[in-house]
Motif scaffolding. Structure first.
Motif, PDB file in Angstrom:
ATOM      1  N   HIS A 232       0.749  -1.180   0.254  1.00 24.08           N
ATOM      2  CA  HIS A 232       0.133   0.260  -0.072  1.00 24.08           C
ATOM      3  C   HIS A 232       1.068   1.176  -0.398  1.00 24.08           C
ATOM      4  O   HIS A 232       2.214   1.511   0.209  1.00 24.08           O
ATOM      5  CB  HIS A 232      -1.097  -0.202   1.104  1.00 24.08           C
ATOM      6  CG  HIS A 232      -2.323   0.738   0.953  1.00 24.08           C
ATOM      7  ND1 HIS A 232      -1.918   2.049   1.046  1.00 24.08           N
ATOM      8  CD2 HIS A 232      -3.126   0.393   0.484  1.00 24.08           C
ATOM      9  CE1 HIS A 232      -3.228   2.782   1.492  1.00 24.08           C
ATOM     10  NE2 HIS A 232      -3.395   2.549   0.854  1.00 24.08           N
ATOM     11  N   ALA A 233       0.145   2.517  -0.549  1.00 20.38           N
ATOM     12  CA  ALA A 233       1.016   3.350  -0.810  1.00 20.38           C
ATOM     13  C   ALA A 233       1.308   4.362   0.932  1.00 20.38           C
ATOM     14  O   ALA A 233       2.267   5.109   1.011  1.00 20.38           O
ATOM     15  CB  ALA A 233       0.785   4.604  -1.998  1.00 20.38           C
ATOM     16  N   VAL A 234       0.847   4.025   1.675  1.00 21.35           N
ATOM     17  CA  VAL A 234       0.100   4.523   2.699  1.00 21.35           C
ATOM     18  C   VAL A 234       1.299   4.036   3.635  1.00 21.35           C
ATOM     19  O   VAL A 234       2.308   4.719   4.912  1.00 21.35           O
ATOM     20  CB  VAL A 234      -1.019   4.758   3.260  1.00 21.35           C
ATOM     21  CG1 VAL A 234      -0.706   6.130   4.375  1.00 21.35           C
ATOM     22  CG2 VAL A 234      -1.107   6.395   2.028  1.00 21.35           C
ATOM     23  N   VAL A 235       0.722   2.533   4.362  1.00 20.47           N
ATOM     24  CA  VAL A 235       1.498   1.596   4.598  1.00 20.47           C
ATOM     25  C   VAL A 235       2.573   0.833   4.717  1.00 20.47           C
ATOM     26  O   VAL A 235       2.965   0.139   5.331  1.00 20.47           O
ATOM     27  CB  VAL A 235       0.430   1.403   6.187  1.00 20.47           C
ATOM     28  CG1 VAL A 235      -0.686   2.389   6.398  1.00 20.47           C
ATOM     29  CG2 VAL A 235      -0.893   0.227   4.648  1.00 20.47           C
ATOM     30  N   GLY A 236       2.820   0.735   3.727  1.00 19.46           N
ATOM     31  CA  GLY A 236       3.783  -0.742   3.293  1.00 19.46           C
ATOM     32  C   GLY A 236       2.987  -1.729   2.891  1.00 19.46           C
ATOM     33  O   GLY A 236       1.927  -1.991   2.523  1.00 19.46           O
ATOM     34  N   ALA A 237       3.906  -2.626   3.566  1.00 25.66           N
ATOM     35  CA  ALA A 237       3.332  -4.097   2.973  1.00 25.66           C
ATOM     36  C   ALA A 237       2.722  -4.440   4.131  1.00 25.66           C
ATOM     37  O   ALA A 237       1.916  -4.170   4.868  1.00 25.66           O
ATOM     38  CB  ALA A 237       4.791  -4.693   3.840  1.00 25.66           C
ATOM     39  N   LEU A 238       1.485  -5.038   2.959  1.00 29.11           N
ATOM     40  CA  LEU A 238       0.122  -6.350   4.343  1.00 29.11           C
ATOM     41  C   LEU A 238       0.087  -7.585   3.531  1.00 29.11           C
ATOM     42  O   LEU A 238       0.229  -8.037   2.820  1.00 29.11           O
ATOM     43  CB  LEU A 238      -1.045  -5.707   4.090  1.00 29.11           C
ATOM     44  CG  LEU A 238      -1.453  -4.082   4.200  1.00 29.11           C
ATOM     45  CD1 LEU A 238      -2.032  -3.068   3.648  1.00 29.11           C
ATOM     46  CD2 LEU A 238      -0.951  -4.032   5.818  1.00 29.11           C
ATOM     47  N   SER A 239       0.122  -8.288   4.723  1.00 29.16           N
ATOM     48  CA  SER A 239      -0.965  -9.282   4.141  1.00 29.16           C
ATOM     49  C   SER A 239      -1.631  -9.887   5.237  1.00 29.16           C
ATOM     50  O   SER A 239      -2.028 -10.124   6.132  1.00 29.16           O
ATOM     51  CB  SER A 239       0.669 -10.809   4.999  1.00 29.16           C
ATOM     52  OG  SER A 239       0.008 -12.331   4.878  1.00 29.16           O
ATOM     53  N   LEU A 240      -2.879  -9.665   4.360  1.00 28.90           N
ATOM     54  CA  LEU A 240      -4.400  -9.808   4.755  1.00 28.90           C
ATOM     55  C   LEU A 240      -5.266 -11.480   4.247  1.00 28.90           C
ATOM     56  O   LEU A 240      -4.694 -12.324   3.426  1.00 28.90           O
ATOM     57  CB  LEU A 240      -4.981  -8.492   4.154  1.00 28.90           C
ATOM     58  CG  LEU A 240      -4.378  -7.903   4.355  1.00 28.90           C
ATOM     59  CD1 LEU A 240      -5.043  -6.353   3.712  1.00 28.90           C
ATOM     60  CD2 LEU A 240      -4.283  -7.413   6.163  1.00 28.90           C
ATOM     61  N   GLN A 241      -5.925 -11.742   4.999  1.00 30.57           N
ATOM     62  CA  GLN A 241      -6.907 -12.782   5.066  1.00 30.57           C
ATOM     63  C   GLN A 241      -7.414 -12.229   4.105  1.00 30.57           C
ATOM     64  O   GLN A 241      -8.729 -11.280   4.657  1.00 30.57           O
ATOM     65  CB  GLN A 241      -7.095 -13.594   5.949  1.00 30.57           C
ATOM     66  CG  GLN A 241      -5.605 -14.735   7.128  1.00 30.57           C
ATOM     67  CD  GLN A 241      -5.491 -15.678   6.006  1.00 30.57           C
ATOM     68  OE1 GLN A 241      -6.076 -16.784   5.478  1.00 30.57           O
ATOM     69  NE2 GLN A 241      -4.073 -15.120   6.170  1.00 30.57           N
ATOM     70  N   TYR A 242      -8.729 -12.965   3.395  1.00 34.37           N
ATOM     71  CA  TYR A 242      -9.998 -12.518   2.851  1.00 34.37           C
ATOM     72  C   TYR A 242     -11.059 -13.810   3.416  1.00 34.37           C
ATOM     73  O   TYR A 242     -10.973 -14.769   2.357  1.00 34.37           O
ATOM     74  CB  TYR A 242     -10.209 -12.205   1.186  1.00 34.37           C
ATOM     75  CG  TYR A 242      -9.984 -12.600   0.732  1.00 34.37           C
ATOM     76  CD1 TYR A 242     -10.548 -13.331  -0.474  1.00 34.37           C
ATOM     77  CD2 TYR A 242      -7.422 -13.659  -0.299  1.00 34.37           C
ATOM     78  CE1 TYR A 242     -10.631 -14.325  -1.240  1.00 34.37           C
ATOM     79  CE2 TYR A 242      -7.486 -14.094  -1.001  1.00 34.37           C
ATOM     80  CZ  TYR A 242      -9.063 -14.499  -1.549  1.00 34.37           C
ATOM     81  OH  TYR A 242      -8.633 -15.867  -2.594  1.00 34.37           O
ATOM     82  N   GLU A 243     -12.139 -13.156   3.148  1.00 33.01           N
ATOM     83  CA  GLU A 243     -13.268 -14.108   3.542  1.00 33.01           C
ATOM     84  C   GLU A 243     -14.557 -14.179   2.295  1.00 33.01           C
ATOM     85  O   GLU A 243     -14.832 -12.871   2.192  1.00 33.01           O
ATOM     86  CB  GLU A 243     -13.914 -14.538   4.658  1.00 33.01           C
ATOM     87  CG  GLU A 243     -12.842 -15.051   5.464  1.00 33.01           C
ATOM     88  CD  GLU A 243     -12.382 -17.246   5.421  1.00 33.01           C
ATOM     89  OE1 GLU A 243     -13.457 -16.870   5.042  1.00 33.01           O
ATOM     90  OE2 GLU A 243     -11.481 -17.115   6.441  1.00 33.01           O
TER      91      GLU A 243
END
Length: 298
Positions: A232-243
């Protein structure tokens, strides 16, 4: 979209991805003119005549029985989504009219209220042809400001293939793009007479070489669950689960929600993104109020 052509190309593509040894046939060193199983091999394994299967693969699926479809699906190792797609392609009488497929999509007010109440969870609702028809503030902050887009661009397929920011957002862009095309293929089987869907596919085909390449694979996928890695341009790296959840009342709608593992760096980044989004929203509200006051004083 022509159902006979779709049926023909789909069956050919599924047959081409299998090798004889994949289905228990002996391996041979004889060179094959085309990749994958031969029609006669598939027909034999499915328990039908070669002529019968050939006619089906030529797009004549009007009178095929459920038992035969099940046998062919078993030999071709179709996924549940692919099996459902095959059933729709062979039962054109069950498809909805173009007028019904093109009707305006809306979410129930209570569903929008639920989205808004999910303050720490990025979420959005997809409708037909992957249109984004509702979202919450954090979902917009994570994936893009849907509110400022014209309606025809408020679409996940359009975003992934034609918005340059998407290639920077999705770490595995190729995987995301493949999923999107597979889901769009599924929608094409459900609503072959939808003029908006035809227009979207046409635009993507003209403007994106990647879309043309992936569309030609004829892969079928349904929205499920898993993990997405984002930058993300604001907070950087993200690893997210999605349902993916299916609200009652409209079979065409799915709610997609993201969340991070509790205590993880991604959870902290998501919290920071929520704080940033709230600040941006407040600033925008204040700006709108100032503009309104200025207009009123004139």
């Amino acid at each position: 979209m022509d159902q006979r052509t779709e049926l023909s190309e789909f069956l050919r593509s599924r047959r081409a991805r299998l090798r004889p040894e994949d289905v228990g046939l002996p391996h041979t060193t004889t060179r094959r003119r085309v990749p994958g199983l031969r029609r006669e091999e598939l027909a034999q394994l499915a328990g039908v005549s070669t002529a019968y299967y050939t006619r089906l693969e030529q797009g004549h699926g009007e009178n095929v029985s459920v038992a035969v479809l099940d046998a062919i699906a078993r030999v071709l190792r179709l996924s549940p989504a692919e099996r459902d797609h095959l059933g729709r392609l062979t039962k054109p009488a069950r498809r909805r009219s173009g007028r019904a497929a093109a009707r305006v999509q809306r979410v129930r007010p209570a569903l929008q209220q639920l989205l808004d109440a999910m303050e720490g969870v990025p979420a959005y609702v997809l409708g037909r042809r992957l249109d984004v028809i509702a979202w919450n503030r954090l979902g917009s902050a994570l994936l893009g400001d849907f509110a400022v887009l014209p309606p025809e661009q408020r679409n996940m397929a359009w975003q992934v293939f034609l918005d340059p920011d998407a290639r920077r957002l999705y770490v595995d862009w190729e995987g995301k793009a493949s999923d999107i095309v597979g889901m769009l293929r599924l929608d094409a089987g459900r609503d072959p007479d939808d003029p908006h869907l035809a227009s979207l596919i046409g635009e993507l085909s003209v403007k994106s070489e990647d879309f043309r390449r992936l569309w030609a694979t004829y892969d079928i996928r349904d929205k499920g669950h898993g993990t997405k890695r984002l930058h993300h341009a604001v907070v950087g790296a993200l690893s997210l689960q999605y349902e993916t959840l299916r609200p009652t009342g409209d079979a065409d709608q799915v709610l997609v929600a993201y969340h991070a593992e509790p205590g993880s760096a991604s959870a902290e980044s998501l919290r920071l993104l929520a704080s940033w989004a709230a600040t941006e929203f407040q600033a925008g509200t204040a700006s709108d109020a100032a503009d309104s006051a200025t207009e009123a004083s004139r």
